[in-house]
Design a protein around this motif. Structure first.
Motif, PDB file in Angstrom:
ATOM      1  N   PHE A  15       0.816  -1.204   0.000  1.00 64.90           N
ATOM      2  CA  PHE A  15       0.000   0.000   0.000  1.00 64.90           C
ATOM      3  C   PHE A  15       0.859   1.267   0.000  1.00 64.90           C
ATOM      4  O   PHE A  15       1.866   1.327   0.695  1.00 64.90           O
ATOM      5  CB  PHE A  15      -0.876   0.024   1.248  1.00 64.90           C
ATOM      6  N   VAL A  16       0.428   2.239  -0.794  1.00 66.47           N
ATOM      7  CA  VAL A  16       0.986   3.576  -0.663  1.00 66.47           C
ATOM      8  C   VAL A  16      -0.131   4.441  -0.097  1.00 66.47           C
ATOM      9  O   VAL A  16      -1.142   4.695  -0.766  1.00 66.47           O
ATOM     10  CB  VAL A  16       1.477   4.124  -2.015  1.00 66.47           C
ATOM     11  N   THR A  17       0.011   4.833   1.154  1.00 67.43           N
ATOM     12  CA  THR A  17      -1.044   5.582   1.829  1.00 67.43           C
ATOM     13  C   THR A  17      -0.486   6.946   2.187  1.00 67.43           C
ATOM     14  O   THR A  17      -0.014   7.177   3.291  1.00 67.43           O
ATOM     15  CB  THR A  17      -1.509   4.836   3.093  1.00 67.43           C
ATOM     16  N   TYR A  18      -0.542   7.829   1.205  1.00 70.08           N
ATOM     17  CA  TYR A  18       0.100   9.142   1.369  1.00 70.08           C
ATOM     18  C   TYR A  18      -0.783  10.072   2.207  1.00 70.08           C
ATOM     19  O   TYR A  18      -0.311  10.697   3.133  1.00 70.08           O
ATOM     20  CB  TYR A  18       0.392   9.725  -0.018  1.00 70.08           C
ATOM     21  N   SER A  19      -2.057  10.125   1.880  1.00 73.13           N
ATOM     22  CA  SER A  19      -2.961  11.015   2.641  1.00 73.13           C
ATOM     23  C   SER A  19      -3.544  10.270   3.844  1.00 73.13           C
ATOM     24  O   SER A  19      -3.539   9.042   3.898  1.00 73.13           O
ATOM     25  CB  SER A  19      -4.098  11.495   1.742  1.00 73.13           C
ATOM     26  N   ALA A  70      -6.354   8.019   2.723  1.00 73.77           N
ATOM     27  CA  ALA A  70      -5.932   6.760   2.102  1.00 73.77           C
ATOM     28  C   ALA A  70      -5.498   5.763   3.174  1.00 73.77           C
ATOM     29  O   ALA A  70      -5.755   4.560   3.056  1.00 73.77           O
ATOM     30  CB  ALA A  70      -4.795   7.003   1.106  1.00 73.77           C
ATOM     31  N   GLN A  72      -8.833   4.497   4.513  1.00 77.17           N
ATOM     32  CA  GLN A  72      -9.620   3.709   3.560  1.00 77.17           C
ATOM     33  C   GLN A  72      -8.927   2.397   3.171  1.00 77.17           C
ATOM     34  O   GLN A  72      -9.525   1.317   3.235  1.00 77.17           O
ATOM     35  CB  GLN A  72      -9.875   4.559   2.308  1.00 77.17           C
ATOM     36  N   LEU A  73      -7.646   2.480   2.759  1.00 77.42           N
ATOM     37  CA  LEU A  73      -6.995   1.288   2.216  1.00 77.42           C
ATOM     38  C   LEU A  73      -6.637   0.286   3.309  1.00 77.42           C
ATOM     39  O   LEU A  73      -6.522  -0.908   3.046  1.00 77.42           O
ATOM     40  CB  LEU A  73      -5.736   1.666   1.424  1.00 77.42           C
ATOM     41  N   PHE A  98      -2.011  13.736  -4.877  1.00 74.99           N
ATOM     42  CA  PHE A  98      -1.744  12.299  -4.814  1.00 74.99           C
ATOM     43  C   PHE A  98      -2.091  11.749  -3.432  1.00 74.99           C
ATOM     44  O   PHE A  98      -1.350  11.966  -2.469  1.00 74.99           O
ATOM     45  CB  PHE A  98      -0.262  12.049  -5.136  1.00 74.99           C
ATOM     46  N   PRO A  99      -3.220  11.020  -3.299  1.00 73.70           N
ATOM     47  CA  PRO A  99      -3.589  10.498  -1.987  1.00 73.70           C
ATOM     48  C   PRO A  99      -2.843   9.216  -1.630  1.00 73.70           C
ATOM     49  O   PRO A  99      -2.683   8.908  -0.443  1.00 73.70           O
ATOM     50  CB  PRO A  99      -5.085  10.188  -2.147  1.00 73.70           C
ATOM     51  N   GLY A 100      -2.401   8.465  -2.641  1.00 74.87           N
ATOM     52  CA  GLY A 100      -1.766   7.168  -2.405  1.00 74.87           C
ATOM     53  C   GLY A 100      -2.188   6.212  -3.504  1.00 74.87           C
ATOM     54  O   GLY A 100      -2.755   6.650  -4.515  1.00 74.87           O
ATOM     55  N   GLY A 101      -1.872   4.919  -3.313  1.00 76.99           N
ATOM     56  CA  GLY A 101      -2.222   3.958  -4.359  1.00 76.99           C
ATOM     57  C   GLY A 101      -1.815   2.544  -3.986  1.00 76.99           C
ATOM     58  O   GLY A 101      -1.619   2.236  -2.811  1.00 76.99           O
ATOM     59  N   LEU A 140      -9.970   5.151  -5.246  1.00 75.85           N
ATOM     60  CA  LEU A 140      -9.491   6.345  -4.542  1.00 75.85           C
ATOM     61  C   LEU A 140     -10.178   7.624  -5.019  1.00 75.85           C
ATOM     62  O   LEU A 140      -9.883   8.709  -4.508  1.00 75.85           O
ATOM     63  CB  LEU A 140      -7.973   6.444  -4.638  1.00 75.85           C
TER      64      LEU A 140
END
Lengths: 415, 415
Positions: free
Chosen positions: A304-308, A311, A314-315, B300-303, B345
């Motif tokens: 996972f990339v959870t920057y905010s 995110a 949610q993720l 960019f929130p993540g991914g 997202l």
């Protein structure tokens, strides 16, 4: 035996070409037992090259010239060396035949400049060029030798390895070997490492020990000189033992082409373990670094990339209320990220990263404040606080390396 | 004005490090108007370095020394130059403060070797080092100047560009200005770009045009010489117009410190758009590259990093049956990854990457086969097939650059 390398070419002085020949030749000469004390670069200029040759005569027993053997007017290296040695140039039949054959096939005329490439300094050993048209030369007078090689690495390198190496071995006054071992350390700065093993570095001449700082790690190159590889190995083993006794806790692996990620992925594979990650400030850097290692798919399904903050919630199925309460730059957040990502992907481990990459601060925390979480199926979840510095890129890279090392240590502890 | 570069470091003479500093400095010095006539490399040895300095005094007006400013006993460059100039070394408060601050934060002791790094040659202009601890110096006496810079390129290059360039401009006797403009291109190789603008490169002496190949992009440096900046700007404008007419479709931005990711994030910010990603072979490289740009959190929130087939199915809610049917190296998979990640997202765009990083093939597809998906809230979803080559690292980097460029083009098309 003292050696020096003179690269000839204005393109080097204009910064249009990198002098990788000096690097290649230095490494090869060192492994043969030559001591390279100088590199020089000079343009395609007769007077300056003559001056440099006169200087080299005062300080070196092997003078390697590379570049300036092409077919243009600029290319004067062989002519200038012939002048310096006061020897004529003469045609080499084999090299000339090759040039004539090549140009005839292309339907091009054979010019005086082309012929020039096939010439040899009278009295020198001609060195044939399998990948090009310019002939090389090894000229020895009294105790001094001059080696001339073409500039393109694709020509110079095979000529050196195939033709020149056996010739140089004959020049060397004795047969001994130089063997090296590279030790890699994480978690200690170059200055501190050198201070801790200062005694060893100062008092030991064989093996020699040299430290090199890389980004967030340090390597030591230990080099032993001996009559045989066996004897060199003994010397290296003893020196390594002495070093490991002092700074062994920072040691993680061997070799110039090794890395912390390769070591860590190697451990995952060895113990059939899997890992995932939840990354905030590193934003995928940890995962993409693992994926540099071929065959990583055995131990890494994804992550996972959870920057905010949203995110992260949610993720990873973390309550947004809880994140608002503890803040994202917190031990709690790092632990939640590591644990939730591990549970979601069913891996043995997860590493999480949350913190402030900068340049601005976040939640009142300064740039460089980073929490790294470690979640393990066997041992549970915890997180560690780091304070990195410098710029955004360095902070993110420092976090990456710390995360790789935490994972490495956790695997070692559990196996 | 005649200049020469002396790199100090035994690691260079052993062939462990390539002397890229000489290349960088040569290019920069040439663009300022200096004539670089010599490069030298010498080991960390006082007597040999003193000899070389004495020689340099006879032939150069600017002597640039790099390397040997580290904290170890080997590092003697500044001390030897001070001896050559017969000047003492003195502490520089700002640099010392930085070292103390740095080591204190790391909880490491401050050694004498550390202090040494902060020293300045008395009478020299101190040059601060934003990316490291070693202080640089510019010392001028009569008509000769000595510039001392640290060895790591990550420290040397920004110091030269930011701090040294303005100082050197003052030394030059010239009455004209040299102004440069850097144009950046993606999607065209260096050889092809040079062939297409060969007429311009060959026939134009002012401005000069030089091409540089970087990994997956090419830059052109256009340099004009004139009496005033206004006149130089006119010359640059005209040259750029001529260049853009021929290869403008590959142009994406200006400047040495620009990048495809900075350009792309700039467009996202400008149009208040957001992006996410689902990455297989790139494994986070696309997202971590976006996150290199400060302020990326706005867009960019993540991914997702979906390396295994199962992770693609689980994290993106794609049916595993469907993936088994179409295969993961397929247009369908790339489209599903891009669309599902965007919907999950709620972003305006998503870019997906799936393919074969190698070295082994996958699903019968060879290493380098890559599908990149683009999903846009406005325009729907599609995917493009690429066939990259070389090694694993280059394939992943090529995919990254292609993905950044697809996103950039999509934003431009829609706005």
């Amino acid at each position: 035996m003292k050696a020096e390398i003179i690269a000839v070419g204005t393109e080097l002085l204009l910064g249009q070409t990198v002098n990788t020949n000096a690097t290649f030749l230095s490494e090869e000469l060192a492994s043969l037992g030559f001591e390279v004390y100088y590199h020089s670069v000079v343009g395609d200029n007769e007077a300056r090259l003559l001056n440099l040759l006169a200087l080299a005569d005062t300080r070196s027993e092997l003078i390697v010239l590379c570049g300036g053997l092409g077919p243009t007017q600029d290319d004067i290296t062989k002519e200038v060396l012939a002048k310096h040695l006061n020897q004529p140039l003469e045609a080499n039949e084999m090299a000339l035949k090759k040039i004539v054959h090549h140009l005839t096939r292309l339907g091009r005329p054979i010019t005086e400049n082309n012929r020039k490439q096939s010439q040899n300094i009278k009295g020198g050993i001609p060195i044939q060029n399998p990948n090009g048209l310019a002939l090389g030369t090894l000229y020895t007078i009294k105790n001094r030798s001059y080696l001339v090689l073409p500039g393109p690495p694709v020509e110079l390198e095979p000529m050196f390895l195939k033709e020149v190496t056996p010739l140089l071995k004959k020049i060397l006054p004795q047969e001994w070997v130089l063997d090296s071992r590279v030790l890699r350390f994480y978690g200690i700065g170059e200055a501190q490492l050198v201070t801790e093993i200062e005694e060893l570095i100062t008092h030991q001449m064989n093996p020699t020990i040299a430290a090199y700082a890389k980004s967030n790690e340090v390597t030591l190159r230990v080099t032993a000189k001996a009559n045989t590889h066996e004897k060199a190995k003994e010397l290296l083993d003893q020196a390594e033992k002495d070093i490991q006794k002092i700074v062994g806790k920072y040691f993680y692996g061997y070799g110039d082409n090794h890395s912390l990620e390769a070591e860590t992925v190697g451990l995952l594979k060895k113990y059939h373990q899997t890992v995932t990650s939840a990354e905030s400030l590193t934003a995928g850097l940890f995962q993409e670094t693992l994926a540099k290692v071929p065959g990583v798919s055995q131990c890494f399904p994804g992550g996972f990339v959870t920057y905010s903050k949203e995110a992260k919630a949610q993720l990873l199925d973390i309550s947004l209320d809880q994140l608002n309460q503890v803040g994202v730059v917190s031990k709690e957040c790092a632990c939640l990220m590591a644990e939730q990502s591990r549970l979601k992907l069913g891996t043995d481990y997860s590493i999480s990263f949350t913190g402030v990459a900068g340049p601005e601060e976040l939640e009142g925390k300064s740039a460089g404040t980073v929490w790294i979480g470690v979640s393990s199926k066997k041992s549970g979840t915890t997180a560690y606080l780091y304070q990195f510095n410098r710029d955004r890129e360095y902070i993110r890279h420092s976090a990456l390396m710390a995360g790789l090392n935490l994972l490495r240590q956790q695997i070692l502890m559990e196996h």
